[in-house]
Every structure is written in C-alpha cells, then in structure tokens.
Design an enzyme around this catalytic site. Structure first.
Site, PDB file in Angstrom:
ATOM      1  N   GLY A  37       1.274  -1.232  -0.088  1.00  0.00           N
ATOM      2  CA  GLY A  37       0.155  -0.321   0.105  1.00  0.00           C
ATOM      3  C   GLY A  37       1.094   1.389  -0.092  1.00  0.00           C
ATOM      4  O   GLY A  37       0.198   2.154   0.722  1.00  0.00           O
ATOM      5  N   CYS A  38       2.185   1.380  -0.180  1.00  0.00           N
ATOM      6  CA  CYS A  38       2.845   2.194   0.133  1.00  0.00           C
ATOM      7  C   CYS A  38       3.665   2.682  -1.919  1.00  0.00           C
ATOM      8  O   CYS A  38       4.100   1.848  -2.436  1.00  0.00           O
ATOM      9  CB  CYS A  38       3.812   1.740   1.403  1.00  0.00           C
ATOM     10  SG  CYS A  38       3.795   1.447   2.339  1.00  0.00           S
ATOM     11  N   GLN A  39       3.528   3.435  -2.204  1.00  0.00           N
ATOM     12  CA  GLN A  39       3.950   4.184  -3.395  1.00  0.00           C
ATOM     13  C   GLN A  39       5.924   4.494  -2.604  1.00  0.00           C
ATOM     14  O   GLN A  39       6.589   3.690  -4.043  1.00  0.00           O
ATOM     15  CB  GLN A  39       3.837   6.085  -3.619  1.00  0.00           C
ATOM     16  CG  GLN A  39       4.209   5.943  -4.924  1.00  0.00           C
ATOM     17  CD  GLN A  39       3.667   7.458  -5.166  1.00  0.00           C
ATOM     18  OE1 GLN A  39       2.942   7.748  -5.012  1.00  0.00           O
ATOM     19  NE2 GLN A  39       4.723   8.686  -6.175  1.00  0.00           N
ATOM     20  N   SER A  40       5.984   4.310  -1.252  1.00  0.00           N
ATOM     21  CA  SER A  40       7.314   4.027  -1.233  1.00  0.00           C
ATOM     22  C   SER A  40       7.259   2.773  -0.783  1.00  0.00           C
ATOM     23  O   SER A  40       6.283   2.306   0.325  1.00  0.00           O
ATOM     24  CB  SER A  40       8.035   5.371  -0.420  1.00  0.00           C
ATOM     25  OG  SER A  40       6.953   5.412   1.042  1.00  0.00           O
TER      26      SER A  40
ATOM     27  N   GLY B  22      -0.123   3.582   3.725  1.00  0.00           N
ATOM     28  CA  GLY B  22       0.851   2.910   4.296  1.00  0.00           C
ATOM     29  C   GLY B  22       1.033   2.670   5.699  1.00  0.00           C
ATOM     30  O   GLY B  22       1.320   1.433   6.574  1.00  0.00           O
TER      31      GLY B  22
END
Lengths: 162, 415
Positions: free
Chosen positions: A65-68, A140
């Site tokens: 769920g994190c773009q990072s 995230g």
C-alpha cells in the site's frame, strides 16, 4: 533546531510511556506552522530511527500500500511488567521514514494492551498528518498500524487463553 | 534565470491564455499553484466549462433517437464535436472518428476488434521500449489469447528509438506496429512518419498513440499516413472520459464491432442483427455526450490560439527549462532526445521521487512522481522512479524558475 523527542532512540524497551512520546512529538510539531518545516521535522525524526538490518528488508516484511517501500519486522517480548511489542522498520523515502519513526516512538517497546487502545488515527489527525498525506502514504501508514495492532492482538488473545 | 533565444512567440500572450483557465488561480498551501503535471491531465479553459454547463442547463437529452427540439440540438452538437475532431486531425471523413473513453480504450478497441480478427498464432506485433502501459498490456493480452508474439524496439541512452533495429524486427509475420508519438516518461518525439513508411513498405498497418502529442503538435493523420491514431480529451484541455480513435475507413469497415448494444445496430431481431454504419458501429450505448461536445469546445480553443503557435511557445519554454534545470545541482535528466517536447523527467541526487513531490507540493508546485505507467522505461534507465514536470500552453518561465528554486530547496532539506 530540536527535531525529535530526546532519548527515544536509546532503547526498544522504553520506560517512557506512549503518551509522553506522543506529547513530545506533538510539541515539536507545534513549533512549526508551515508544512515545509514540518516535513523537515519528520525527516529529522526519520534520521533518528534505529537502523533496520538489511536482511530484515524482505518481500515478507514489506508493507503493501505504499508508493515508497516500507519494511516492518515486529515481535512480542516478555518483560517483567508483561508482554511488549518491539519492532524495527524502515522506508526508502525520507518523509515516509519519518512517519515510520513516529509509529516507532509511540508503539515500539509499549505493552500490547496500550498498543491496542492507543488511538493512533486521532493522534495523526491532531498532527495534521491525515489531512496532509497523500492517499498512498496514508494507506501505507495504516497498513503498518494494522500489522502492529494485529500482532499485539494475537498476543493479547494468546495471553488470555493461557 | 537565463536568457535563451527562442522561436518568435512575442505575439503569444501567455497572460491572456492563463486568464481563460480559472483553476490556475487556485492557491495551494496559501501559494499560487504552479501546475506542471500536464502530461497527466491539463486544466480546462472557461469555454469548455461553459459548454458543459450549457449542455446540462439547456439541452441535456439523449442523442440519435428523439424527435424533439433539445434532442435535435444535443445530436447536432455531439456530431459537431466529431466534425471538430475530424478537422483537428485532418481525417478524410467523420466516419473515421470513433468516440471512446480515452486513448487507452482506443488501443483496446483496436486490439480486441482488429487484433482478434486479423492476428493469429505466431503472428507478430511490434511496440517500442518507451510505450505507456496502455500500448503494451492490450497487446500482451491479445498475444496471450492468440499465441501471437510481441516484439520491442529498443531505445538508446538518450531515449531515442533505434530505427535500424526497428526495421530488422519487421518480418512477414508482422501484423501491426503500435508506436507512441511522444513519450510521456521521456518527452521523446518519435519519427512516426518515417516509421509508418517503413511499415507500409512491408504492408504492415501502424497505430500511433497520440495521447501526449495531440496537445503539443499539429496532427495531420493523412500526412502522417497512420492507420490508427488515438488520443484522450482530458489531456487536450477537454473533459475526462472522452477520447478518440481515428482509423482509416478501410480498416474500420473490415473490423467487427467490439461491444454490442443500442446505437451500434441498424436492425435487431432474434434471428439476425444488422450492424450500423461507421462510426456508430463502434459506439454502443449512450456515449459521453457532453464530453464530445466539451472536446469540441477544447478544439475551438486550440484552433483560436493556434496549435502551431502553442507548439512554438512550448518549444521555447522547454529550451528555457532545459537550461535552467540543467543548472540545478544533482539533477539528472532522463530522456535527452534531440526531438523532444514538453516533458522533463529527472532524478535529483538520490532523493526518493515521493519526497520530491511532497516537498514541492508545500510550495504549491504540482509535478508527477513515480513510474509514469511506463515501468519498462524506468527499468531501461535503471531508476526506480522519476519526478516529471510537464508543460502546457499556459505555463511560464517564472514557473520553471519556481520549480528550479524548489528543487534546490528540496536538496537542502534532504541533504
């Protein structure tokens, strides 16, 4: 500038309560009224996060769920005063690492019951982070909280069963 | 910040252009919005907004089927939208203009209709290494279904196609070339005319993905001689949810419908259904009526402003940006093709793109960060993600200066 609660990085098994950590973070945030400076505070929090072992950064420890990328390894340790959750976490993005650090400050080394009852959403909202974070980061962050709380809950149930 | 000689655009009054875009007056975190995410979507001029408002407040009604006055008008305006698109692309006839949701749907239509009819086991489709996922995945799905093969034209370190390699990829099994006109991740403008000639010499039709080019360059599908051309309305200063597939009549006629329903039929019985003529054959169900009308208004805006003047202005802006951003310490430009337009894709030191985007946002600067729906491009350049600033007709040198200052500040914060 003073950027980060003092003494938090010393130990996982913190003698400092969750509320005290949370209050420290909130006070630090309150010193700044623009978001560039607040992100700077977050980034500096992140720099104080204890390093995560490279071998702990795996596909299994990666939080979805994190773009990072965010990695989280959590465990329950028994202490004289009861079970506490300890964890190690990191991110490849600096601001996200700062968010991870906030969770670390308020959660790591705390008793499982405290972790289950602490209203992290309300706390992050008070810091203005809910409103400011992109959906990606929020997802995230909540995935991380869910993992920590699930671990605490499993241990809490386990303790009751014994 | 610097003095770059540019094309003569003195008559181009960017201030009056900006006046037409109400959203550009928005404040973000109390600061004027610097909108540099145009490759993602563009803002809308007042006339497009007025057109949508007028549609819903004065003549909202379904098209092609009613006998009353406001429905006559909505049908007329909808078909005028099609005619404006035809003129904008310089297509031969309006029957070659199919309304779809976006460029992606246009490509999927060709893959599903043309592809499933004319592409079989062992046949080959050629795309390039700089395609948007929209021009990769539909073909992969088709290849999976049919046992066809997807071949990829490689690119060099500047982000330019290797044309020699392209020609070598074409065989007697090649059934289609799908090529992006202008890369969303690199800004490269590909020599599509030349590539189409090469393909046609082998009897192979070519689909051009014009999602990025259509609002930066004058498009003439007859001069280009492409067989299919797709673009999205929302990048062309028009509404979201409306896009266009242009196809040469001979191909569209040979292709079966891809969706069934109302409007795409001539007669229906349980024994036999006869399909409608072009373009309705490909437009099942109630279309995005106000979208097509709004797209027409966006084209009016572009025609009045002048596509060639916009292209010249944006070119000057890009040359300026290259120089200004080139002076930002630690900035690595990804995509340095000789022919490029309107896109600056970059990394800054080793700063995470998400941090970059978040910190620029605090200054009111909107850029895209991430992989730009082009994972293979990121893999080719060995970067996990980039920041991407992309220009449109209303951007200014001052905004590029603001971006450069913002990037320098981000470096300080994360240094």
């Amino acid at each position: 500038m003073n950027t980060g609660p003092e003494g938090c990085t010393e130990t996982h098994l913190s003698a400092v309560s969750q509320e005290e950590h949370a209050a420290e973070i909130e006070e630090t945030f309150a010193l700044f009224d623009n978001w560039e400076d607040r992100y700077q505070v977050l980034i500096d929090f992140g720099k104080k996060l204890p390093p995560m072992k490279l071998e702990d950064k795996t596909e299994i420890s990666r939080v979805p769920g994190c773009q990072s990328n965010v990695w989280l390894v959590a465990d329950v340790k028994d202490t004289e005063s009861g079970p506490v959750v300890v964890f190690s976490a990191d991110s490849d993005a600096s601001i996200t690492r700062g968010l991870v650090a906030i969770l670390w400050y308020v959660f790591s080394g705390q008793p499982v019951e405290k972790i289950l009852t602490f209203d992290i959403d309300e706390f992050l909202d008070r810091l203005g982070l809910i409103a400011h974070l992109s959906m990606n980061r929020r997802n995230g962050l909540f995935s991380m909280v869910l993992r920590i709380k699930a671990l605490a809950a499993s241990r809490s149930r386990g303790a009751q069963e014994v | 910040m610097s003095d770059v000689q540019t094309a003569p655009t003195s008559s181009y009054d960017v201030a009056s252009i900006r006046e037409q875009f109400p959203l550009l007056k928005t404040l973000v975190h109390g600061k004027p919005l610097v909108y540099l995410d145009n490759a993602n979507t563009t803002q809308k001029p007042q006339r497009v907004l007025d057109t949508l408002w007028e549609y819903y407040t004065t003549y909202n009604s379904n098209i092609h089927r009613a006998s009353y006055q406001i429905a006559e008008r909505s049908t007329h305006e909808f078909e005028m939208g099609r005619e404006k698109v035809r003129g904008f692309l310089n297509a031969k006839g309006v029957e070659e203009i199919i309304f779809v949701r976006n460029a992606t749907e246009g490509i999927n239509l060709v893959a599903q209709s043309f592809g499933r009819t004319f592409i079989g086991e062992g046949d080959e489709i050629i795309v390039s290494a700089m395609e948007h996922h929209a021009n990769i995945v539909p073909w992969q799905m088709l290849c999976e279904e049919k046992g066809a093969i997807l071949k990829v034209i490689p690119i060099n370190d500047d982000g330019e196609l290797l044309l020699d390699e392209y020609e070598k990829l074409i065989t007697h099994r090649t059934k289609l070339v799908g090529i992006v006109h202008m890369s969303n991740a690199l800004g490269t403008v590909n020599p599509v005319e030349e590539m189409i000639q090469t393909a046609h010499a082998h009897g192979v039709p070519v689909l051009v993905d014009g999602a990025q080019s259509a609002y930066h360059k004058v498009i003439d599908v007859q001069a280009m001689d492409c067989d299919f051309f797709v673009f999205s309305g929302h990048k062309l200063y028009g509404p979201t949810g409306i896009g266009v597939l242009y196809g040469k009549r001979k191909y569209l006629e040979a292709m079966p419908p891809w969706q069934g329903g109302g409007d795409m039929i001539a007669t229906v019985s349980f024994e036999k259904t006869v399909y409608n003529e072009l373009p309705n054959k490909f437009e099942a169900g109630t279309p995005h009526i106000e979208g097509a009308i709004g797209l027409g208004a966006a084209i009016d805006f572009l025609n009045e402003t002048g596509m060639d003047r916009i292209a010249a202005y944006e070119h000057g802006l890009m040359e300026y940006g290259k120089q200004v951003l080139g002076n930002v310490p630690g900035l690595r430009m990804i995509g340095t093709a000789k022919e490029k337009a309107s896109v600056f894709s970059f990394t800054l030191h080793n700063i995470h793109a998400l941090d970059l985007g978040t910190l620029l946002d605090t200054r009111g600067i909107a850029i895209r960060t991430g992989q730009h729906c082009a994972h293979p491009v990121m893999q080719r350049f060995g970067v996990p993600a980039t920041g991407r600033a992309s220009l449109a007709c209303y951007n200014t040198r001052e905004e590029i200066d603001a971006l450069a200052r913002g990037l320098i500040r981000v470096s300080e914060i994360l240094g």
